[in-house]
Scaffold this active site. Structure first.
Site, PDB file in Angstrom:
ATOM      1  N   GLU A 170       0.825  -1.225   0.000  1.00  0.00           N
ATOM      2  CA  GLU A 170       0.000   0.000   0.000  1.00  0.00           C
ATOM      3  C   GLU A 170       0.844   1.253   0.000  1.00  0.00           C
ATOM      4  O   GLU A 170       0.466   2.269   0.589  1.00  0.00           O
ATOM      5  CB  GLU A 170      -0.948   0.034   1.213  1.00  0.00           C
ATOM      6  CG  GLU A 170      -2.060  -0.956   1.171  1.00  0.00           C
ATOM      7  CD  GLU A 170      -2.563  -1.158  -0.220  1.00  0.00           C
ATOM      8  OE1 GLU A 170      -2.731  -0.154  -0.930  1.00  0.00           O
ATOM      9  OE2 GLU A 170      -2.755  -2.319  -0.608  1.00  0.00           O
TER      10      GLU A 170
HETATM   11  C1  LIG Z   1       2.750  -9.823   0.706  1.00  0.00           C
HETATM   12  C2  LIG Z   1       2.455  -8.760  -0.298  1.00  0.00           C
HETATM   13  C3  LIG Z   1       1.139  -8.468  -0.620  1.00  0.00           C
HETATM   14  C4  LIG Z   1       0.851  -7.509  -1.592  1.00  0.00           C
HETATM   15  N1  LIG Z   1      -0.458  -7.295  -1.974  1.00  0.00           N
HETATM   16  C5  LIG Z   1      -0.694  -6.549  -3.094  1.00  0.00           C
HETATM   17  C6  LIG Z   1      -2.002  -6.509  -3.683  1.00  0.00           C
HETATM   18  O1  LIG Z   1      -2.963  -7.080  -3.155  1.00  0.00           O
HETATM   19  N2  LIG Z   1      -2.156  -5.817  -4.844  1.00  0.00           N
HETATM   20  C7  LIG Z   1      -1.129  -5.165  -5.450  1.00  0.00           C
HETATM   21  O2  LIG Z   1      -1.345  -4.579  -6.494  1.00  0.00           O
HETATM   22  N3  LIG Z   1       0.109  -5.163  -4.901  1.00  0.00           N
HETATM   23  C8  LIG Z   1       0.354  -5.849  -3.755  1.00  0.00           C
HETATM   24  N4  LIG Z   1       1.626  -5.890  -3.219  1.00  0.00           N
HETATM   25  C9  LIG Z   1       2.669  -5.107  -3.840  1.00  0.00           C
HETATM   26  C10 LIG Z   1       3.125  -3.944  -2.990  1.00  0.00           C
HETATM   27  O3  LIG Z   1       2.125  -2.961  -2.927  1.00  0.00           O
HETATM   28  C11 LIG Z   1       4.444  -3.447  -3.565  1.00  0.00           C
HETATM   29  O4  LIG Z   1       5.423  -4.432  -3.254  1.00  0.00           O
HETATM   30  C12 LIG Z   1       4.862  -2.101  -3.032  1.00  0.00           C
HETATM   31  O5  LIG Z   1       3.994  -1.111  -3.492  1.00  0.00           O
HETATM   32  C13 LIG Z   1       6.287  -1.722  -3.421  1.00  0.00           C
HETATM   33  O6  LIG Z   1       6.533  -1.944  -4.772  1.00  0.00           O
HETATM   34  P1  LIG Z   1       7.809  -2.790  -5.236  1.00  0.00           P
HETATM   35  O7  LIG Z   1       7.800  -4.044  -4.448  1.00  0.00           O
HETATM   36  O8  LIG Z   1       7.798  -2.905  -6.698  1.00  0.00           O
HETATM   37  O9  LIG Z   1       9.042  -1.944  -4.757  1.00  0.00           O
HETATM   38  P2  LIG Z   1       9.740  -0.757  -5.608  1.00  0.00           P
HETATM   39  O10 LIG Z   1       8.684   0.115  -6.164  1.00  0.00           O
HETATM   40  O11 LIG Z   1      10.709  -1.340  -6.531  1.00  0.00           O
HETATM   41  O12 LIG Z   1      10.502   0.032  -4.455  1.00  0.00           O
HETATM   42  C14 LIG Z   1      11.767  -0.405  -3.919  1.00  0.00           C
HETATM   43  C15 LIG Z   1      12.236   0.617  -2.896  1.00  0.00           C
HETATM   44  O13 LIG Z   1      12.452   1.870  -3.541  1.00  0.00           O
HETATM   45  C16 LIG Z   1      11.752   2.900  -2.867  1.00  0.00           C
HETATM   46  N5  LIG Z   1      11.297   3.889  -3.840  1.00  0.00           N
HETATM   47  C17 LIG Z   1      10.732   3.681  -5.051  1.00  0.00           C
HETATM   48  N6  LIG Z   1      10.444   4.851  -5.643  1.00  0.00           N
HETATM   49  C18 LIG Z   1      10.816   5.817  -4.798  1.00  0.00           C
HETATM   50  C19 LIG Z   1      10.776   7.248  -4.821  1.00  0.00           C
HETATM   51  N7  LIG Z   1      10.262   7.919  -5.850  1.00  0.00           N
HETATM   52  N8  LIG Z   1      11.255   7.926  -3.750  1.00  0.00           N
HETATM   53  C20 LIG Z   1      11.739   7.268  -2.689  1.00  0.00           C
HETATM   54  N9  LIG Z   1      11.806   5.930  -2.602  1.00  0.00           N
HETATM   55  C21 LIG Z   1      11.352   5.213  -3.635  1.00  0.00           C
HETATM   56  C22 LIG Z   1      10.586   2.203  -2.175  1.00  0.00           C
HETATM   57  O14 LIG Z   1      10.124   2.963  -1.070  1.00  0.00           O
HETATM   58  C23 LIG Z   1      11.237   0.890  -1.782  1.00  0.00           C
HETATM   59  O15 LIG Z   1      11.902   1.044  -0.561  1.00  0.00           O
HETATM   60  C24 LIG Z   1       1.907  -6.801  -2.199  1.00  0.00           C
HETATM   61  C25 LIG Z   1       3.233  -7.067  -1.847  1.00  0.00           C
HETATM   62  C26 LIG Z   1       3.508  -8.045  -0.931  1.00  0.00           C
HETATM   63  C27 LIG Z   1       4.955  -8.357  -0.622  1.00  0.00           C
END
Ligand SMILES: Cc1cc2nc3c(=O)[nH]c(=O)nc-3n(C[C@H](O)[C@H](O)[C@H](O)COP(=O)(O)OP(=O)(O)OC[C@H]3O[C@@H](n4cnc5c(N)ncnc54)[C@H](O)[C@@H]3O)c2cc1C
Length: 597
Positions: free
Chosen positions: A439
């Protein structure tokens, strides 16, 4: 292992004594939400959560969900518990009566979600995701879509999901690739892969309604080219029964650190039939309805793990005998004193207690604004909307960060016994960990707060909040018992504004200053918001004690916790202020290639 007890006394304190919900419901015209009905919901809901859901929490962790040939089996007892939940009418509690809902205030839905989440977070995510889907359809669906999908979701016979994330994009949804090609019949063929989809496949309900972000052909690049679709697992027949299997399949489940009872699915959409919700290319705007529900829902997770860890570690600290008190034996007949005599154990317990009770006040304050948004006057709606926009990123990030800290402290109270699986404390830590990530991570919530909510409104959203604090301080300035709280709140109010101006001014020269300050700014804001709520709680407790009303011990405990919060937690704001003021250079000067040698 200690059984979870839903903290009804404290919930009633926050709902009734602090936020005056009986009056709040009456003034908004929620005629059915009488004090008796609210009590009945608390009593019945808590029994279900304590007796049915809590005993499944550890089983869910141990068994997890299993995948075979695209089908997912949830842990033993999950499906039966869900049937009971549906038969009791819980999914429909706070939804639209036109589609089978009971039309009760959304805030009562939040209260029920707190109870469910405290008992068993992984289980609670299945109906939790459905709430978001329902809110999205209520706000943006056509009448036909509402009749077909909303009614089933409200009934609980179908559940919902939120499909945003793809392998190459989580935070940056502007680069998502899932495609939506128009079909001749007005529907769309959806193709692409979504990952990490919570409750994405399971055996608890007869159908799953996926709410999916995808791109239309020739859509503009970035976030302005994203549309929103309903993609059911089974296509519904005209009579509402389930028909043909749609082209969406669960390719696998993720193996993960915690929340094992909840299925985290990889979903492959292969020309699946989908139906557009809302206008083309405005999908992200519509999805914000879902995301805001989900953000408050995730804020609740922080509270749930803080409460669960607190209850278990409190019981353990009264029972576990280890060493003598520094000020002389407190249990002279025993081999040693219970560990609750040790100041450091008390620090850990009170930190959890302050975060759980403070978190509850903040969540319920947010939930109250959602009621006002639904039923208030135009002015009420505007005010509630602005306050909620400011508080939502704070609630999401601050409550999950402090929830995780609390879960960790809960485990620490158990010493080595916390680290082994038997007591459920390490599960609580593992389950809590995801809450600061999904989220929108803490970093992303912080950018939303400082960038969009505060700086882009020229500080207006912050001023609206600090005015509320100022009003409280003015009203209580002569109340001797509240003087320490009022003085500190006044200092915070002033410093909060100054820090905002400081970062805002630096950001005009260097935009990286916003990103460099944002997480410290968010945490500072979280401590300040909770300080305001703790001061208000102290006022209620003080008034009750002065009037000789109610249980004195409860109110004395409130005052002691408020004092602990102000003396021992609130000083953390000084660190955050200093870090924020130190600027972006100390983060940006090192070349990426020089980070490691
Ligand atoms: C158990 C689980 C359940 C989930 N459930 C859902 C679901 O139901 N539906 C769904 O759609 N998704 C779901 N997700 C996905 C989740 O919302 C994402 O993992 C999350 O939004 C982060 O995206 P990412 O993993 O691609 O990380 P990335 O976007 O790759 O981010 C990696 C790191 O970079 C940082 N970062 C990225 N951009 C910036 C910026 N501009 N400024 C500062 N920092 C930044 C982030 O804060 C993070 O620390 C789930 C994930 C998990 C693990």
């Amino acid at each position: 292992m200690t059984d979870i007890k839903i903290p009804l006394r404290d919930m009633r304190f926050a709902m009734r004594e602090l936020l005056d919900w009986d009056q709040h419901y009456a003034s908004l015209g929620y005629e059915e939400a009488t004090p008796d009905l609210v009590d009945a919901i608390l009593e019945e809901g808590s029994k279900f959560c304590e007796n049915v859901l809590a005993p499944l929490n550890q089983i869910g962790d141990q068994q997890g969900c299993t995948w075979k040939d695209g089908e997912v089996t949830t842990p033993e007892g999950f499906k039966e518990a869900y049937q009971q939940f549906v038969e009791a009418g819980w999914p429909s509690l706070a939804h639209d009566p036109h589609h089978g809902g009971q039309g009760l205030p959304p805030s009562l839905g939040t209260v029920m979600s707190e109870m469910v989440g405290t008992a068993n977070w992984s289980w609670g995510m299945y109906p939790g995701l459905s709430h978001g889907a329902m809110n999205t359809l209520e706000a943006h669906g056509t009448d036909e879509q509402k009749d077909t999908y909303l009614t089933k979701l409200v009934e609980g016979t179908w559940t919902g999901t939120m499909c945003l994330t793809e392998p190459h994009c989580g935070t940056d949804l502007g680069i998502l690739r899932t495609k939506a090609e128009p079909n001749a019949d007005g529907s769309y063929a959806i193709s692409g892969t979504k990952i990490f989809i919570s409750a994405g496949e399971h055996d608890m309900a007869e159908n799953i309604v996926h709410i999916v972000l995808a791109r239309l052909p020739d859509a503009p690049a970035g976030t302005k080219g994203i549309s929103l679709f309903i993609v059911p697992k089974f296509l519904p027949n005209a009579d509402g029964s389930i028909g043909e299997r749609n082209g969406v399949a669960c390719g696998s489940l993720e193996h993960k650190m915690g929340i094992h009872g909840n299925a985290t699915a990889v979903l492959n959409f292969d020309g699946a039939k989908g139906y557009l919700i809302g206008p083309p290319n405005k999908g992200l705007n519509c999805m914000f309805t879902f995301m805001n529900t989900a953000r408050l829902g995730t804020a609740l997770q922080g509270l749930a793990h803080a409460e669960a860890g607190f209850q278990k570690s409190l019981a353990y600290a009264k029972d576990r005998l280890q060493m003598r008190s520094l000020s002389g034996p407190k249990n002279p007949d025993g081999a040693a004193d219970p560990i609750i005599v040790h100041p450091d154990v008390r620090r850990m317990l009170l930190t959890q207690k302050a975060f759980a009770e403070g978190g509850r006040m903040l969540i319920l304050l947010c939930a109250q604004q959602v009621d006002r948004l639904q039923k208030g006057s135009d002015e009420d709606k505007k005010e509630a909307d602005e306050l909620l926009a400011f508080l939502t990123p704070i609630a999401k990030a601050f409550l999950t960060e402090t929830g995780f800290e609390s879960a960790n402290l809960g485990m620490q109270c158990f010493g080595g016994h916390g680290y082994i699986a038997e007591w459920g404390m390490e599960q609580n830590v593992r389950d809590a960990r995801i809450s600061t990530i999904y989220e929108g991570t803490t970093g992303i919530q912080a950018l939303d707060l400082l960038g969009r909510k505060v700086l882009m409104t020229q500080g207006e959203s912050l001023r609206r909040f600090t005015k509320m604090v100022h009003k409280f301080c003015q009203a209580e300035i002569d109340t001797e018992a509240l003087a320490p709280y009022v003085t500190k709140l006044q200092e915070l109010n002033k410093q909060w504004g100054e820090l905002t101006m400081h970062v805002g001014a630096k950001a005009m020269e260097n935009p990286d200053e916003v990103g460099a300050a944002s997480v410290d700014y968010l945490m500072y804001s979280g401590y300040a918001v909770e300080a305001f709520l703790w001061a208000r709680a102290a006022k209620v407790a003080n008034d009750k004690l002065a009037a000789g009303e109610g249980e004195a011990e409860f109110y004395r405990a409130k005052l002691a916790t408020a004092r602990f919060y102000f003396d021992r937690i609130l000083p953390r704001t000084a660190t955050h202020a200093a870090a924020m003021q130190s600027g972006a250079d100390n983060l940006m000067e090192l070349d990426a290639e020089h980070f490691a040698f």
